[in-house]
Design an enzyme around this catalytic site. Structure first.
Site, short mmCIF file in Angstrom:
data_model
loop_
_atom_site.label_atom_id
_atom_site.label_comp_id
_atom_site.label_asym_id
_atom_site.label_seq_id
_atom_site.Cartn_x
_atom_site.Cartn_y
_atom_site.Cartn_z
N GLY A 239 0.76 -1.24 0.00
CA GLY A 239 0.00 0.00 0.00
C GLY A 239 0.79 1.29 0.00
N GLU A 273 3.99 -6.66 1.76
CA GLU A 273 3.51 -7.04 0.42
C GLU A 273 3.49 -5.84 -0.52
OE1 GLU A 273 -0.46 -8.37 1.33
OE2 GLU A 273 0.21 -10.25 2.22
N PRO A 274 4.63 -5.19 -0.73
CA PRO A 274 4.62 -4.00 -1.60
C PRO A 274 4.43 -4.38 -3.06
CG PRO A 274 6.88 -4.59 -1.11
CD PRO A 274 6.01 -5.54 -0.31
N GLY A 275 3.70 -3.56 -3.78
CA GLY A 275 3.54 -3.75 -5.21
C GLY A 275 3.99 -2.49 -5.93
N ARG A 276 3.10 -1.49 -5.87
CA ARG A 276 3.32 -0.23 -6.58
C ARG A 276 4.68 0.40 -6.31
NH1 ARG A 276 -1.14 2.82 -8.07
NH2 ARG A 276 -2.35 1.67 -6.53
N TYR A 316 -9.64 5.36 -12.28
CA TYR A 316 -9.55 6.13 -11.04
C TYR A 316 -9.32 7.63 -11.28
CZ TYR A 316 -7.62 1.48 -9.70
OH TYR A 316 -7.36 0.15 -9.52
N CYS A 343 -13.44 3.14 -28.54
CA CYS A 343 -14.74 3.79 -28.71
C CYS A 343 -15.45 3.99 -27.37
CB CYS A 343 -15.59 2.97 -29.67
SG CYS A 343 -14.73 2.74 -31.23
N GLU A 344 -14.87 4.82 -26.53
CA GLU A 344 -15.42 5.19 -25.23
C GLU A 344 -14.95 6.60 -24.94
OE1 GLU A 344 -17.07 3.20 -22.94
OE2 GLU A 344 -16.79 1.24 -23.88
N TYR A 372 0.21 -1.80 -12.11
CA TYR A 372 -1.20 -1.79 -12.55
C TYR A 372 -1.34 -1.21 -13.95
CZ TYR A 372 -1.43 -2.69 -7.60
OH TYR A 372 -1.20 -3.24 -6.36
C1 PLP Z 1 -2.98 -5.02 -4.00
C2 PLP Z 1 -2.44 -5.68 -2.79
C3 PLP Z 1 -1.12 -5.43 -2.37
C4 PLP Z 1 -0.22 -4.45 -3.06
O1 PLP Z 1 -0.65 -3.15 -2.96
P1 PLP Z 1 0.30 -1.93 -3.43
O2 PLP Z 1 -0.50 -0.74 -3.16
O3 PLP Z 1 0.55 -2.13 -4.88
O4 PLP Z 1 1.54 -2.00 -2.63
C5 PLP Z 1 -0.66 -6.11 -1.26
N1 PLP Z 1 -1.43 -7.00 -0.60
C6 PLP Z 1 -2.70 -7.26 -0.97
C7 PLP Z 1 -3.50 -8.24 -0.21
C8 PLP Z 1 -3.24 -6.62 -2.07
O5 PLP Z 1 -4.50 -6.87 -2.43
#
Ligand code: PLP
Length: 424
Positions: A239, A273-276, A316, A343-344, A372
């Site tokens: 997050g 659990e970092p993603g972004r 978003y 076409c939107e 994403y």
């Molecule tokens: C989407 C998600 C993440 C990653 O979120 P980021 O904002 O990209 O860091 C981590 N854990 C869970 C359970 C998620 O659904």
């Protein structure tokens, strides 16, 4: 921090001119920097160096095998939310004992595959899921390692679609009910409680919501311990936000410091659990201007990428910076909408944006698109999904081929009752 920079007026990714790659692979394509990905992962990992921890990259942000492999090589695990992501994580070489499985709707076959692989833990999101996993594990004569994903009811103050830790969201088990749920889990024969988890939302640009959640989880863990339920893993989810425009998200060091400070006397392994924050600013979507037009009140730049390639702006209202690949524009900027071929009316990548006076044929880089971006892309309007390219130093490699028209119809079939020619 990233490795997209101008040398004179030419945009480079690391040591390769972006225009060179566009010439070789065509447009549009996603472009990722190896050095940026490594730097982001290592920084995040080092930030938690003082405590036992495991960084499980959230595959949904970017699940390309090459990206996941790079992070696995650096010691990363994976946070998965589907059987497909389990497949990808294993295929990319993530060790099964570094995989955590989140998500509100895990299917039986997905649970079976994860049990067979021997993942680190399931983050359970409902009491029915808990019972289902116990039953499946029992049939397979296995013990499922589990954490309950609790919903701590904290407001992450982010976009409502990416807020997940409020009571009204569908995620997790209400923290007030979680003690009862843990007692329930303790009584089950084929689950072993190993952790507590939460994930409160995405693109969070303040530290306070994370600390609020941690304090609540810490309290829960103390109660569980008093109850004789031992917790080995504390999973704080992902997050952490990034800078797209003017945001000032905390640096991973500050984020980690605040968390570690609030973890004193806790004997747990921390899971993140970092993603972004790992992939977002390590990627760009490179696209070409097809046409420009002016309808009197608005100026449009029509590009060869659309909302099917990068959904965030239409989904978003997200901001992505737009950079010219050749910064050759002298005169005044113009205000334009950057729109795709779909076409939107929602098909835009930028609106009312001050931009250089792009002309047909010009290349532009839509920045901060590594998270994403491709992973949310679709074939809408029967558009083949774009290529993905990774740069490392002076080299670049296509890490996913551009789809073709054949890829679009793969698996489709006209049934016998429609064979033959015309209606008689
Ligand atoms: C989407 C998600 C993440 C990653 O979120 P980021 O904002 O990209 O860091 C981590 N854990 C869970 C359970 C998620 O659904």
């Amino acid at each position: 921090m990233h490795h997209f920079n101008y040398v004179a007026d030419e945009l480079y990714c690391e040591n390769v001119p972006v225009a060179t790659i566009a010439g070789a692979v065509g447009t549009p394509f996603y472009l990722y920097s190896h050095a940026t990905l490594s730097h982001h992962f290592k920084t995040f990992d080092q930030a938690f160096g003082k405590v036992p921890h495991l960084v499980c990259f959230a595959l949904k942000a970017n699940s390309n095998l090459a990206v996941v492999r790079l992070l696995a090589n650096l010691g990363g695990g994976a946070d998965i939310v589907s059987g497909g992501e389990l497949y990808r994580a294993l295929k990319a070489g993530v060790s099964p004992d570094k995989i955590v499985y989140s998500g509100v709707g895990k299917r039986i076959d997905e649970i079976q595959d994860a049990l067979r692989a021997g993942i680190l833990m399931f983050n359970i999101e409902s009491s029915q899921e808990l019972l289902a996993i116990n039953k499946i594990a029992s049939r397979m004569k296995k013990k499922a390692h589990i954490a309950l994903r609790v919903n701590p009811d904290v407001d992450p103050r982010t976009h409502p679609y990416i807020s997940t830790g409020l009571k009204k969201n569908k995620f997790g088990i209400d923290i007030g009910r979680s003690l009862k749920e843990y007692r329930e889990a303790r009584g089950l024969s084929h689950v072993e409680i190993v952790g507590v988890s939460c994930h409160i939302g995405s693109q969070i640009t303040e530290i306070a919501p994370f600390v609020d959640a941690l304090v609540k989880l810490k309290d829960l863990i103390a109660r569980l311990q008093a109850d004789g339920i031992d917790i080995r893993y504390l999973d704080l989810g992902g997050g952490l936000g990034i800078r797209y425009d003017q945001e000032e998200p905390p640096h991973p060091f500050a984020y980690a410091e605040a968390i570690i400070k609030n973890m004193q006397d806790m004997d747990v392994t921390l899971i993140l659990e970092p993603g972004r924050v790992i992939v977002g600013n390590a990627g760009a979507l490179v696209t070409r201007v097809l046409y420009t037009k002016n309808n009197g009140s608005r100026h449009f730049l029509i590009i060869d990428a659309g909302m099917n390639d990068l959904a965030r702006p239409s989904l978003y209202g997200s901001y992505h910076a737009i950079w010219p690949v050749r910064d050759k524009y002298a005169g005044e900027k113009i205000k334009a909408d950057v729109v795709g071929p779909i076409c939107e009316s929602g098909d835009f990548l930028a609106r009312d944006r001050e931009l250089p006076d792009f002309a047909p044929g010009d290349l532009m880089a839509v920045m901060s698109a590594g998270a994403y971006g491709f992973s949310m892309s679709s074939n809408y309007n029967s558009r083949p999904r774009v290529a993905e390219v990774m740069v490392k130093g002076l080299e670049f490699s296509v890490i996913r081929r551009r789809e073709t028209c054949q890829s679009l119809v793969r698996g489709e079939k006209v049934p016998d009752f429609l064979q033959g020619s015309q209606v008689k």
